[in-house]
Write a protein that holds these residues in place. Structure first.
Motif, PDB file in Angstrom:
ATOM      1  N   ALA A 185      -8.445  -4.197  -0.672  1.00 26.67           N
ATOM      2  CA  ALA A 185      -9.060  -4.307   0.647  1.00 26.67           C
ATOM      3  C   ALA A 185      -8.977  -2.978   1.392  1.00 26.67           C
ATOM      4  O   ALA A 185      -9.913  -2.594   2.103  1.00 26.67           O
ATOM      5  N   LEU A 186      -7.875  -2.262   1.232  1.00 26.89           N
ATOM      6  CA  LEU A 186      -7.745  -0.945   1.853  1.00 26.89           C
ATOM      7  C   LEU A 186      -8.784   0.011   1.278  1.00 26.89           C
ATOM      8  O   LEU A 186      -9.414   0.781   2.010  1.00 26.89           O
ATOM      9  N   GLU A 187      -8.980  -0.057  -0.033  1.00 25.48           N
ATOM     10  CA  GLU A 187      -9.965   0.811  -0.669  1.00 25.48           C
ATOM     11  C   GLU A 187     -11.363   0.529  -0.131  1.00 25.48           C
ATOM     12  O   GLU A 187     -12.128   1.453   0.174  1.00 25.48           O
ATOM     13  N   GLN A 188     -11.711  -0.758  -0.011  1.00 28.62           N
ATOM     14  CA  GLN A 188     -13.038  -1.117   0.503  1.00 28.62           C
ATOM     15  C   GLN A 188     -13.243  -0.588   1.916  1.00 28.62           C
ATOM     16  O   GLN A 188     -14.303  -0.071   2.259  1.00 28.62           O
ATOM     17  N   ALA A 189     -12.205  -0.718   2.747  1.00 30.67           N
ATOM     18  CA  ALA A 189     -12.324  -0.246   4.127  1.00 30.67           C
ATOM     19  C   ALA A 189     -12.475   1.268   4.170  1.00 30.67           C
ATOM     20  O   ALA A 189     -13.264   1.807   4.954  1.00 30.67           O
ATOM     21  N   LEU A 190     -11.749   1.973   3.318  1.00 27.57           N
ATOM     22  CA  LEU A 190     -11.821   3.435   3.312  1.00 27.57           C
ATOM     23  C   LEU A 190     -13.155   3.927   2.767  1.00 27.57           C
ATOM     24  O   LEU A 190     -13.684   4.949   3.222  1.00 27.57           O
ATOM     25  N   VAL A 191     -13.680   3.223   1.785  1.00 26.51           N
ATOM     26  CA  VAL A 191     -14.995   3.592   1.247  1.00 26.51           C
ATOM     27  C   VAL A 191     -16.066   3.349   2.291  1.00 26.51           C
ATOM     28  O   VAL A 191     -16.942   4.189   2.541  1.00 26.51           O
ATOM     29  N   HIS A 200     -12.191  11.040  -7.923  1.00 25.26           N
ATOM     30  CA  HIS A 200     -10.832  11.452  -8.297  1.00 25.26           C
ATOM     31  C   HIS A 200      -9.946  11.567  -7.071  1.00 25.26           C
ATOM     32  O   HIS A 200      -8.826  11.048  -7.034  1.00 25.26           O
ATOM     33  N   GLN A 201     -10.460  12.272  -6.050  1.00 26.92           N
ATOM     34  CA  GLN A 201      -9.682  12.412  -4.840  1.00 26.92           C
ATOM     35  C   GLN A 201      -9.461  11.058  -4.171  1.00 26.92           C
ATOM     36  O   GLN A 201      -8.434  10.817  -3.537  1.00 26.92           O
ATOM     37  N   GLY A 202     -10.456  10.173  -4.348  1.00 26.62           N
ATOM     38  CA  GLY A 202     -10.345   8.835  -3.766  1.00 26.62           C
ATOM     39  C   GLY A 202      -9.183   8.068  -4.362  1.00 26.62           C
ATOM     40  O   GLY A 202      -8.417   7.421  -3.652  1.00 26.62           O
ATOM     41  N   ARG A 203      -9.043   8.140  -5.699  1.00 27.14           N
ATOM     42  CA  ARG A 203      -7.937   7.428  -6.347  1.00 27.14           C
ATOM     43  C   ARG A 203      -6.595   7.984  -5.893  1.00 27.14           C
ATOM     44  O   ARG A 203      -5.663   7.240  -5.619  1.00 27.14           O
ATOM     45  N   THR A 204      -6.523   9.331  -5.818  1.00 25.41           N
ATOM     46  CA  THR A 204      -5.263   9.952  -5.390  1.00 25.41           C
ATOM     47  C   THR A 204      -4.962   9.619  -3.935  1.00 25.41           C
ATOM     48  O   THR A 204      -3.831   9.285  -3.567  1.00 25.41           O
ATOM     49  N   ARG A 207      -3.890   5.998  -3.550  1.00 25.20           N
ATOM     50  CA  ARG A 207      -2.513   5.807  -4.034  1.00 25.20           C
ATOM     51  C   ARG A 207      -1.505   6.310  -3.007  1.00 25.20           C
ATOM     52  O   ARG A 207      -0.512   5.651  -2.717  1.00 25.20           O
ATOM     53  N   ASP A 208      -1.769   7.485  -2.442  1.00 21.59           N
ATOM     54  CA  ASP A 208      -0.833   8.060  -1.476  1.00 21.59           C
ATOM     55  C   ASP A 208      -0.792   7.256  -0.176  1.00 21.59           C
ATOM     56  O   ASP A 208       0.267   7.121   0.456  1.00 21.59           O
ATOM     57  N   LEU A 209      -1.939   6.744   0.236  1.00 24.29           N
ATOM     58  CA  LEU A 209      -1.982   5.953   1.464  1.00 24.29           C
ATOM     59  C   LEU A 209      -1.289   4.600   1.304  1.00 24.29           C
ATOM     60  O   LEU A 209      -0.643   4.097   2.233  1.00 24.29           O
ATOM     61  N   PHE A 210      -1.417   4.019   0.119  1.00 24.25           N
ATOM     62  CA  PHE A 210      -0.850   2.684  -0.083  1.00 24.25           C
ATOM     63  C   PHE A 210       0.632   2.735  -0.437  1.00 24.25           C
ATOM     64  O   PHE A 210       1.341   1.739  -0.277  1.00 24.25           O
ATOM     65  N   ALA A 211       1.101   3.876  -0.914  1.00 24.92           N
ATOM     66  CA  ALA A 211       2.498   3.983  -1.361  1.00 24.92           C
ATOM     67  C   ALA A 211       3.501   3.543  -0.294  1.00 24.92           C
ATOM     68  O   ALA A 211       4.455   2.809  -0.600  1.00 24.92           O
ATOM     69  N   PRO A 212       3.336   3.957   0.988  1.00 28.80           N
ATOM     70  CA  PRO A 212       4.307   3.505   1.991  1.00 28.80           C
ATOM     71  C   PRO A 212       4.332   1.987   2.154  1.00 28.80           C
ATOM     72  O   PRO A 212       5.388   1.394   2.380  1.00 28.80           O
ATOM     73  N   LEU A 213       3.155   1.357   2.039  1.00 30.14           N
ATOM     74  CA  LEU A 213       3.124  -0.103   2.146  1.00 30.14           C
ATOM     75  C   LEU A 213       3.858  -0.748   0.981  1.00 30.14           C
ATOM     76  O   LEU A 213       4.575  -1.734   1.146  1.00 30.14           O
ATOM     77  N   ARG A 214       3.701  -0.197  -0.196  1.00 30.64           N
ATOM     78  CA  ARG A 214       4.407  -0.756  -1.345  1.00 30.64           C
ATOM     79  C   ARG A 214       5.921  -0.545  -1.203  1.00 30.64           C
ATOM     80  O   ARG A 214       6.705  -1.435  -1.513  1.00 30.64           O
ATOM     81  N   ARG A 215       6.307   0.635  -0.729  1.00 31.75           N
ATOM     82  CA  ARG A 215       7.738   0.908  -0.564  1.00 31.75           C
ATOM     83  C   ARG A 215       8.371   0.015   0.503  1.00 31.75           C
ATOM     84  O   ARG A 215       9.550  -0.291   0.453  1.00 31.75           O
TER      85      ARG A 215
END
Length: 244
Positions: A185-191, A200-204, A207-215
């Motif tokens: 859902a975050l990816e859809q909103a960002l796109v 490529h930059q999108g995947r990176t 990942r970096d944006l979602f990492a804090p939520l996962r942590r």
């Protein structure tokens, strides 16, 4: 299991005091006490005041002397306002905390003198330390049953404070699949918002944006809230509903 804390009443004169003291003890989870030469012979008035504490009243131990009442005790504290060299004078709260602590080593005792004259000099000497209620000088004396209630309450508070507290239950954590839904859902909103353009930059970036939520170990409730917010945001972005 009740702590081995014993109240010792020396020469109690008033049956009503015994009944009220029994009730106060049961209110605070205490049951062990010993009377030394009780002068109250008729316990009928005591039974009338020992409401729901008749068992404590009837279970009172009897002893012929203070020495016999505390023979097995590792610490004995007398309730007296006297100042005696070599003996500490502890507040009711301080003595209750130490009684609870020392009870792990063996029986401990708190000694009350009779209603008229309190502890004798010899009885004070028999005690390891002393404790007194910091009453106002205009009325320094306390009724025996009131004193038992006050010290029993402090013992109750100290006993509860010494018990280990179980940790609160952990909130239900979001599962990995629920986190993946939030990430999508975050990816859809960002796109939709034009933040992710290059694959490529999108995947990176994702990942970096979602990492804090996962942590942060989102709870299931938090994951559902994120999911609802991101879906709403993406929908508004796709429809052009958000202006600058």
């Amino acid at each position: 299991m009740p702590l081995p804390i014993r109240l010792v009443l020396l020469r109690p004169r008033n049956a009503e005091n015994l009944g009220a003291a029994a009730r106060a003890m049961k209110n605070c989870g205490l049951s062990e006490w010993t009377w030394v030469h009780p002068e109250a012979e008729d316990l009928a008035p005591a039974r009338r005041l020992a409401v729901h504490a008749e068992d404590v009243l009837e279970a009172a131990g009897r002893a012929d002397s203070l020495e016999a009442a505390v023979a097995d005790c590792v610490w004995v504290v007398g309730t007296s306002s006297r100042k005696v060299e070599g003996k500490r004078r502890l507040s009711p709260r301080a003595v209750a905390e130490e009684l609870v602590q020392r009870a792990s080593q063996g029986p401990v005792a708190l000694v009350f003198g009779d209603e008229r004259s309190g502890l004798t000099n010899a009885e004070v000497e028999r005690c390891h330390d002393l404790s007194a209620v910091p009453t106002a000088p205009e009325q320094p004396s306390i009724n025996l049953a009131q004193a038992v209630l006050l010290y029993s309450y402090e013992l109750r508070i100290a006993s509860l404070a010494s018990e280990p507290h179980p940790p609160p239950p952990l909130p239900v954590a979001a599962t990995d699949s629920e986190l993946s839904l939030v990430e999508s859902a975050l990816e859809q909103a960002l796109v939709s918002g034009g933040f992710l353009v290059d694959e490529h930059q999108g995947r990176t970036g994702l990942r970096d944006l979602f990492a804090p939520l996962r942590r942060s170990r989102l709870t299931r409730k938090e994951a559902k809230l994120w999911l609802a917010a991101l879906h709403t945001l993406a929908k508004r972005l796709r429809s052009g509903g958000l202006g600058r």
